[in-house]
Scaffold this motif. Structure first.
Motif, mmCIF file in Angstrom:
data_model
loop_
_atom_site.group_PDB
_atom_site.id
_atom_site.type_symbol
_atom_site.label_atom_id
_atom_site.label_comp_id
_atom_site.label_asym_id
_atom_site.label_seq_id
_atom_site.Cartn_x
_atom_site.Cartn_y
_atom_site.Cartn_z
ATOM 1 N N ASP A 58 -5.275 6.895 2.710
ATOM 2 C CA ASP A 58 -4.141 7.679 3.218
ATOM 3 C C ASP A 58 -3.917 8.924 2.364
ATOM 4 O O ASP A 58 -3.708 10.019 2.891
ATOM 5 C CB ASP A 58 -2.852 6.839 3.237
ATOM 6 C CG ASP A 58 -2.800 5.854 4.383
ATOM 7 O OD1 ASP A 58 -3.774 5.764 5.157
ATOM 8 O OD2 ASP A 58 -1.764 5.164 4.498
ATOM 9 N N LEU A 59 -3.967 8.761 1.042
ATOM 10 C CA LEU A 59 -3.758 9.892 0.138
ATOM 11 C C LEU A 59 -4.874 10.930 0.275
ATOM 12 O O LEU A 59 -4.627 12.132 0.163
ATOM 13 C CB LEU A 59 -3.660 9.402 -1.313
ATOM 14 C CG LEU A 59 -2.366 8.669 -1.650
ATOM 15 C CD1 LEU A 59 -2.493 7.934 -2.973
ATOM 16 C CD2 LEU A 59 -1.197 9.640 -1.692
ATOM 17 N N ALA A 104 -4.200 2.701 0.522
ATOM 18 C CA ALA A 104 -3.407 3.711 -0.186
ATOM 19 C C ALA A 104 -4.276 4.923 -0.520
ATOM 20 O O ALA A 104 -3.883 6.070 -0.263
ATOM 21 C CB ALA A 104 -2.801 3.122 -1.456
ATOM 22 N N TYR A 105 -5.459 4.693 -1.072
ATOM 23 C CA TYR A 105 -6.360 5.787 -1.443
ATOM 24 C C TYR A 105 -6.802 6.575 -0.204
ATOM 25 O O TYR A 105 -6.846 7.802 -0.230
ATOM 26 C CB TYR A 105 -7.581 5.261 -2.186
ATOM 27 C CG TYR A 105 -7.400 5.027 -3.675
ATOM 28 C CD1 TYR A 105 -6.148 4.859 -4.253
ATOM 29 C CD2 TYR A 105 -8.495 4.967 -4.519
ATOM 30 C CE1 TYR A 105 -5.997 4.640 -5.612
ATOM 31 C CE2 TYR A 105 -8.357 4.756 -5.885
ATOM 32 C CZ TYR A 105 -7.112 4.588 -6.421
ATOM 33 O OH TYR A 105 -6.965 4.379 -7.782
ATOM 34 N N PHE A 165 0.831 -1.200 0.000
ATOM 35 C CA PHE A 165 0.000 0.000 0.000
ATOM 36 C C PHE A 165 0.867 1.252 0.000
ATOM 37 O O PHE A 165 0.533 2.258 -0.630
ATOM 38 C CB PHE A 165 -0.987 0.022 1.189
ATOM 39 C CG PHE A 165 -0.396 0.519 2.479
ATOM 40 C CD1 PHE A 165 -0.450 1.865 2.799
ATOM 41 C CD2 PHE A 165 0.219 -0.352 3.358
ATOM 42 C CE1 PHE A 165 0.095 2.336 3.987
ATOM 43 C CE2 PHE A 165 0.766 0.106 4.540
ATOM 44 C CZ PHE A 165 0.704 1.458 4.858
ATOM 45 N N GLN A 166 2.010 1.192 0.676
ATOM 46 C CA GLN A 166 2.922 2.334 0.748
ATOM 47 C C GLN A 166 3.585 2.563 -0.621
ATOM 48 O O GLN A 166 3.760 3.703 -1.037
ATOM 49 C CB GLN A 166 3.983 2.083 1.817
ATOM 50 C CG GLN A 166 4.856 3.277 2.113
ATOM 51 C CD GLN A 166 4.116 4.386 2.841
ATOM 52 O OE1 GLN A 166 3.164 4.121 3.559
ATOM 53 N NE2 GLN A 166 4.542 5.604 2.644
ATOM 54 N N LYS A 181 1.715 9.688 -5.364
ATOM 55 C CA LYS A 181 2.186 11.009 -4.944
ATOM 56 C C LYS A 181 3.252 11.528 -5.907
ATOM 57 O O LYS A 181 3.222 12.692 -6.314
ATOM 58 C CB LYS A 181 2.747 10.959 -3.513
ATOM 59 C CG LYS A 181 1.661 10.964 -2.476
ATOM 60 C CD LYS A 181 2.075 10.683 -1.071
ATOM 61 C CE LYS A 181 3.188 11.375 -0.461
ATOM 62 N NZ LYS A 181 3.332 11.104 0.982
ATOM 63 N N THR A 238 -5.343 -1.394 -1.932
ATOM 64 C CA THR A 238 -5.589 -0.157 -2.678
ATOM 65 C C THR A 238 -6.458 0.800 -1.864
ATOM 66 O O THR A 238 -6.256 2.010 -1.909
ATOM 67 C CB THR A 238 -6.240 -0.438 -4.048
ATOM 68 O OG1 THR A 238 -7.434 -1.194 -3.871
ATOM 69 C CG2 THR A 238 -5.289 -1.188 -4.957
ATOM 70 N N LYS A 294 0.949 4.213 -2.747
ATOM 71 C CA LYS A 294 0.771 5.587 -2.265
ATOM 72 C C LYS A 294 1.908 6.501 -2.741
ATOM 73 O O LYS A 294 1.664 7.578 -3.286
ATOM 74 C CB LYS A 294 0.707 5.549 -0.733
ATOM 75 C CG LYS A 294 0.452 6.858 -0.069
ATOM 76 C CD LYS A 294 0.316 6.615 1.433
ATOM 77 C CE LYS A 294 0.942 7.735 2.200
ATOM 78 N NZ LYS A 294 0.847 7.565 3.636
ATOM 79 N N GLU A 295 3.142 6.059 -2.564
ATOM 80 C CA GLU A 295 4.301 6.879 -2.933
ATOM 81 C C GLU A 295 4.367 7.107 -4.441
ATOM 82 O O GLU A 295 4.736 8.190 -4.894
ATOM 83 C CB GLU A 295 5.597 6.243 -2.427
ATOM 84 C CG GLU A 295 5.725 6.234 -0.915
ATOM 85 C CD GLU A 295 5.602 7.596 -0.267
ATOM 86 O OE1 GLU A 295 6.133 8.584 -0.821
ATOM 87 O OE2 GLU A 295 4.947 7.701 0.785
#
Length: 122
Positions: A59-60, A56-57, A14-15, A22, A53, A18-19
Motif C-alpha cells: 500500500d505504501l 502495509a508495504y 496492516f493499517q 507514514k 507487513t 502503514k500509518e
C-alpha cells in the motif's frame, strides 16, 4: 523503526503499520533512501503475519512512500517537500471530514465544534 501495535484497536494491523510508517516519514524520522526491514523481519519483530507487513508495504509503495528493488530491499521514496505537505493536508482533510460527520451524528453544532478545535489548537 519503532512501531507499536494495538490488538484492541478497531484499525487493522496492516493499517496501523502503514500509518505509523507514514507518520515517521512525515516527521523526518525515516529519510529518503533509508532501508526498511524486510517484510519477514518486520513481521517477526511485530509478531504478525508476513501477509500483514506485505500489505502495509505494498500500500505504501502504491501511494509513493516506498520503493522496492528486487534483491535489494524496500526503501523510503524521495519526497519533495511540497508534495509531502500536500499529502499531509489531504490526510488531515479526510480525518476532519470524519470528525465533522461524527459531530453531526451526535448533534454538535458547527460553532461548538469550532470552539473545541480552538481549545485543542492552543
Amino acid at each position: 523503526m519503532n512501531i507499536l501495535l494495538s490488538n484492541t484497536s478497531k484499525e487493522p494491523l496492516f493499517q496501523q503499520i502503514k500509518e505509523q510508517i507514514k507518520r515517521q516519514i512525515f516527521q523526518g524520522i525515516l529519510k529518503e533512501g533509508e532501508a526498511l526491514p524486510s517484510m519477514r523481519t518486520l513481521a517477526t519483530q511485530l509478531q504478525v503475519s508476513v501477509i500483514t507487513t506485505k500489505r502495509a508495504y505494498e500500500d505504501l509503495e502504491q501511494e509513493g512512500f516506498l520503493v522496492s528493488s528486487v534483491g535489494k530491499g524496500t526503501f523510503v521514496a524521495g519526497q519533495q517537500p511540497h508534495i509531502l505537505k500536500e499529502r499531509q493536508i489531504r490526510e488531515l482533510e479526510n480525518d476532519l471530514e470524519q470528525v465533522i460527520e461524527q459531530a453531526k451524528r451526535i448533534g454538535v453544532s458547527k460553532q461548538e465544534l469550532i470552539d473545541r478545535i480552538d481549545l485543542f489548537y492552543e
